[in-house]
Design a protein around this motif. Structure first.
Motif, PDB file in Angstrom:
ATOM      1  N   ASP A 174      10.409 -10.541  -9.776  1.00 53.71           N
ATOM      2  CA  ASP A 174       9.229  -9.533  -9.382  1.00 53.71           C
ATOM      3  C   ASP A 174       7.847 -10.598 -10.176  1.00 53.71           C
ATOM      4  O   ASP A 174       8.078 -10.044 -11.389  1.00 53.71           O
ATOM      5  N   ARG A 216       4.840  -8.994  -9.777  1.00 57.23           N
ATOM      6  CA  ARG A 216       4.198  -8.359  -9.535  1.00 57.23           C
ATOM      7  C   ARG A 216       4.283  -7.158 -10.729  1.00 57.23           C
ATOM      8  O   ARG A 216       5.314  -7.059 -10.637  1.00 57.23           O
ATOM      9  N   GLU A 234       5.026  -3.737 -11.952  1.00 55.95           N
ATOM     10  CA  GLU A 234       5.023  -2.740 -11.983  1.00 55.95           C
ATOM     11  C   GLU A 234       4.657  -1.254 -12.457  1.00 55.95           C
ATOM     12  O   GLU A 234       5.100  -0.655 -13.413  1.00 55.95           O
ATOM     13  N   SER A 267       7.319  -2.566  -6.411  1.00 52.63           N
ATOM     14  CA  SER A 267       7.336  -3.679  -6.837  1.00 52.63           C
ATOM     15  C   SER A 267       8.245  -3.938  -7.423  1.00 52.63           C
ATOM     16  O   SER A 267       8.983  -4.528  -6.476  1.00 52.63           O
ATOM     17  N   TYR A 268       9.432  -3.984  -8.088  1.00 54.67           N
ATOM     18  CA  TYR A 268      10.408  -3.640  -9.049  1.00 54.67           C
ATOM     19  C   TYR A 268      11.476  -3.637  -8.073  1.00 54.67           C
ATOM     20  O   TYR A 268      12.939  -4.162  -7.974  1.00 54.67           O
ATOM     21  N   SER A 292      10.734  -2.926  -4.153  1.00 49.40           N
ATOM     22  CA  SER A 292      10.355  -4.040  -3.065  1.00 49.40           C
ATOM     23  C   SER A 292      10.776  -5.176  -2.755  1.00 49.40           C
ATOM     24  O   SER A 292      10.997  -6.173  -1.631  1.00 49.40           O
ATOM     25  N   VAL A 293      10.187  -6.539  -4.163  1.00 54.99           N
ATOM     26  CA  VAL A 293      10.164  -7.503  -4.202  1.00 54.99           C
ATOM     27  C   VAL A 293      11.651  -8.611  -3.925  1.00 54.99           C
ATOM     28  O   VAL A 293      11.991  -8.572  -2.802  1.00 54.99           O
ATOM     29  N   THR A 299      -1.632  -6.974  -9.277  1.00 55.20           N
ATOM     30  CA  THR A 299      -1.778  -5.857  -8.935  1.00 55.20           C
ATOM     31  C   THR A 299      -2.740  -5.377  -8.723  1.00 55.20           C
ATOM     32  O   THR A 299      -2.906  -4.080  -9.323  1.00 55.20           O
ATOM     33  N   THR A 317       0.953  -6.289  -3.000  1.00 51.40           N
ATOM     34  CA  THR A 317       2.182  -6.568  -3.043  1.00 51.40           C
ATOM     35  C   THR A 317       2.793  -7.580  -2.131  1.00 51.40           C
ATOM     36  O   THR A 317       2.905  -8.623  -2.508  1.00 51.40           O
ATOM     37  N   ILE A 318       2.993  -6.118  -0.916  1.00 46.31           N
ATOM     38  CA  ILE A 318       3.994  -6.846   0.113  1.00 46.31           C
ATOM     39  C   ILE A 318       3.374  -7.527   0.828  1.00 46.31           C
ATOM     40  O   ILE A 318       3.332  -8.240   1.680  1.00 46.31           O
ATOM     41  N   TYR A 356       5.315 -11.206   1.501  1.00 42.99           N
ATOM     42  CA  TYR A 356       6.245 -10.807   2.209  1.00 42.99           C
ATOM     43  C   TYR A 356       6.296 -11.701   3.492  1.00 42.99           C
ATOM     44  O   TYR A 356       8.108 -12.125   3.139  1.00 42.99           O
TER      45      TYR A 356
END
Length: 717
Positions: free
Chosen positions: A65, A67, A69, A74-75, A77-78, A110, A115-116, A120
């Motif tokens: 990850d 980015r 958290e 993000s922990y 989603s990534v 961040t 992040t996404i 992505y």
């Protein structure tokens, strides 16, 4: 691309990888081109450690990850994106944070709900590339066409025969392959993980105590420091008496220290001890005399008085202008001319600021709750006169951030203390430090003017007076705040033929910076409340007026959804309904708030409906949690807490006088996510700006009372 070479042994020790491995990452070019997927070879010679995906011979998968958290997800989603295209079970992988390194991991800041939406597409490509290479390696082993093979749950399977290899059996061969330039990504209909409400991987860690936050970091020989800082940013240390502090058992040293705050410095006196308790007790015993001459010590009332005066005497710097609203306003017989005001706010993350630093002769390493590792790396290396490669920044979990922990001051302070004592140190900030030192969301005053003609908006003019966060960083003061119109939807500029936004520049010595949703959190209140006033003046339903001027397919569908879920068209007597629609970091959120009066006559919030259009998304549960959390934070900022100043000093110190919403204050909330094929927008912040105006517009609908100043006491309305 620059890379650091480390020994194979140290790499394997750090990552837990045994023997051969497949490691894939990106090569980020400096010319703005799309990053390319590259292999990070592991051999007895050189290792290029920029991998986001690592798979060893045991089949162990490590996903990185890049980015921070801080609760936003993000922990989860990534890795959820990577695991989707890689075809592995998310519960079977190890997730680690990347160290700060812009060259290896790209932008790691961040903030801006980026992040996404910023990563992505690259992450999908990376996962698909790894899967493709593993399938190619398996097909070669079987002597079969790759088209007869597919990946599933960490295995490559030969469809005709049913034979399979787990990924660990393939990494040695796959790691020798050249990553393909083009790969085919899954269609949304093929997703197994993305768009599914999967449980977050960090939840068990945070409930069983194994998640590593900044305060959990321990180093051999580490000391502990607490700092008495000047309560006014621009003040200096005149003198200090450390006699009593040095008598506290465990206190070892007391000395002056300063930390960088953008283009200036905050001075203080550090108390270093062998325990946190001793450092804090030594801090209490310390006596410091400050020199606070040479700058103003302002009260809150004076700040907002000056802002309002400037709005009525200065035109300001124009950010955007369509048509000629000034001419229409000048000639109008009837016009609206009102002022809105939003207060200074503290970030008040549940985890106060802290940082561990270990300064050595030719290198510095930092650990802590950090939102912007690359900024910290760049700033501190500049202050030390070192190349940035000598400064290593490690991210831990953050107990909330909201923009505060994207600042460079507290890591810089920790680094300077470690340098002075020639030992690793953990610097602890108390809640009182956090509340009184800032930086804060700036307090802002808005002047909103408008003209209604024949039931339509003939002209609208907005001006804001408040501190520009960019000035702290760049020092440039000759252009309008680029966030003056933040939160205001772009389609309005096509349909309102005469409209302008201007910044009337205003400065104080008070340190300010980004706060969740940044200027949209204040702009949204003023602009969406004023649109409600224009709708009332035009004799139109507030949501109908927005529909008229938001002539955009996505906005129209969002308004349809708002009407559908809230029952907007079937509102009853003795119920107040308010709406607001704001845009923030490429996502649009519409909210409707319903209010009524209790039997004792006090206003209560009956329900909130929030509709988010964030385009492509990962995990609906995370989206709903972020919108709900944003609404809670917005409720507090609108009705409960504010930062105020007297003689240049902050009056609030802790949660007893900067109160948070309690669970019984939180209204029932429903969150809906729009489905479309648009690119991903932000999630962590866009849910906040629309709440305050939707609430105050609902109160006007019920009571006829227009609220133009925050915070307000909802029990007194």
């Amino acid at each position: 691309m620059s890379t650091n070479n480390i020994s194979r042994r140290n790499f394997l020790r750090a990552t837990g990888i045994t023997g051969a491995a497949l490691c894939l990452g990106f090569s980020f070019s400096s010319n703005g081109k799309e990053p390319e997927v590259i292999g990070a070879a592991i051999a007895d010679g050189v290792i290029e450690l920029n991998a986001w995906i690592r798979i060893d011979t045991d089949g162990k998968v490590t996903l990185v990850d890049h980015r921070a958290e801080m609760g936003q997800g993000s922990y989860q989603s990534v890795p959820q994106i990577l695991a989707e295209e890689l075809e592995v079970n998310l519960n079977d992988v190890n997730i680690v944070f990347a160290p700060g390194n812009k060259e290896k991991y790209g932008n790691q800041i961040t903030g801006g709900s980026s992040t996404i939406r910023g990563s992505y597409k690259n992450l999908l490509k990376l996962g698909a590339t790894a899967r493709n290479m593993l399938i190619t390696a398996a097909a070669a082993k079987w002597g079969a066409p790759a088209t007869e093979c597919y990946a599933e749950s960490g295995n490559v399977i030969h469809r005709p025969s049913g034979k399979k290899f787990h990924y660990g059996e393939l990494v040695a061969d796959a790691s020798k392959l050249e990553p393909p330039k083009d790969v085919t990504l899954k269609q949304k209909s093929e997703y197994k993980l993305i768009r599914k409400p999967l449980h977050r991987q960090d939840t068990p860690l945070k409930t069983n105590g194994t998640a590593g936050f900044g305060l959990d970091k321990k180093l051999p020989g580490m000391m502990y420091a607490a700092v008495v800082r000047n309560p006014r940013l621009r003040g200096k240390v005149k003198s200090f008496d450390d006699t009593a502090a040095l008598k506290v058992p465990g206190v070892k040293r007391v000395f002056k220290v300063r930390m960088g705050v953008f283009k200036t410095f905050r001075e203080g006196v550090a108390v270093v001890a062998d325990s946190t308790w001793a450092a804090l007790q030594g801090k209490k015993a310390l006596r410091v005399e400050w020199d606070d001459t040479g700058f103003e010590h302002l009260d809150s009332a004076e700040i907002f008085k000056r802002q309002q005066e400037k709005l009525h005497t200065e035109d300001g710097l124009i950010l955007k202008k369509v048509g000629d609203p000034d001419a229409i306003l000048q000639n109008a017989v009837n016009k609206l001319d009102v002022v809105y005001q939003t207060p200074y706010q503290s970030h008040s993350a549940m985890e106060p600021v802290n940082c561990v630093a270990h300064y050595q002769q030719d290198k510095l390493e930092i650990w802590g709750p950090i939102q912007a590792p690359e900024w910290v790396q760049e700033y501190i290396s500049e202050q030390l006169g070192w190349p940035k490669e000598k400064v290593t920044v490690n991210m831990t979990f953050l107990g909330g951030g909201f923009g505060r922990k994207a600042f460079m001051d507290y890591p810089h302070e920790a680094a300077m203390i470690s340098k002075e004592i020639a030992a690793p140190v953990q610097v602890i900030w108390t809640r009182e430090d956090d509340a009184t030192q800032g930086p804060y969301r700036p307090g802002i005053t808005y002047r909103c003017q408008g003209v209604i003609k024949d039931g339509n908006i003939s002209a609208a003019k907005f001006a804001m007076a408040g501190q520009n966060n960019d000035h702290w960083r760049s020092g440039k003061t000759n252009q309008a705040n680029r966030s003056t119109s933040e939160g205001f939807l772009k389609p309005y500029f096509d349909t309102i033929k005469n409209i302008s936004f201007a910044e009337v520049q205003f400065e104080t010595p008070i340190p300010t910076m980004w706060w969740r949703s940044v200027y949209a959190s204040t702009n949204g209140f003023a602009y969406e409340s004023f649109l409600d006033e224009l709708a009332h003046a035009a004799g139109k339903d507030p949501l109908d007026l927005r529909r008229q001027y938001l002539n955009d397919e996505r906005c129209q569908r969002l308004i349809d959804k708002m009407e559908e879920v809230s029952g907007w068209k079937s509102r009853k007597k003795n119920e107040g309904y308010g709406c607001a629609i704001t845009e923030c970091f490429s996502s649009t959120v519409g909210q409707i708030v319903k209010v009524s009066r209790n039997t004792d006559g006090k206003i209560r919030i009956d329900k909130v409906w929030a509709v988010m259009d964030c385009g492509w998304y990962v995990n609906p549960d995370i989206i709903k949690a972020q919108v709900e959390g944003s609404i809670v934070m917005a409720l507090g900022a609108a009705t409960i807490h504010e930062i105020t100043f007297k003689d240049g000093l902050v009056e609030q110190r802790n949660f007893y006088d900067y109160k948070m919403p309690r669970i019984n204050d939180i209204p029932p909330t429903e969150v809906y996510i729009m489905e479309n094929d648009a690119d991903a927008g932000g999630v962590g912040e866009p849910g906040l700006p629309a709440f305050a105006p939707a609430l105050t517009n609902a109160i006007f609908d019920l009571t006829g009372k227009r609220i133009r100043k925050l915070p307000f006491d909802i029990a007194a309305v």
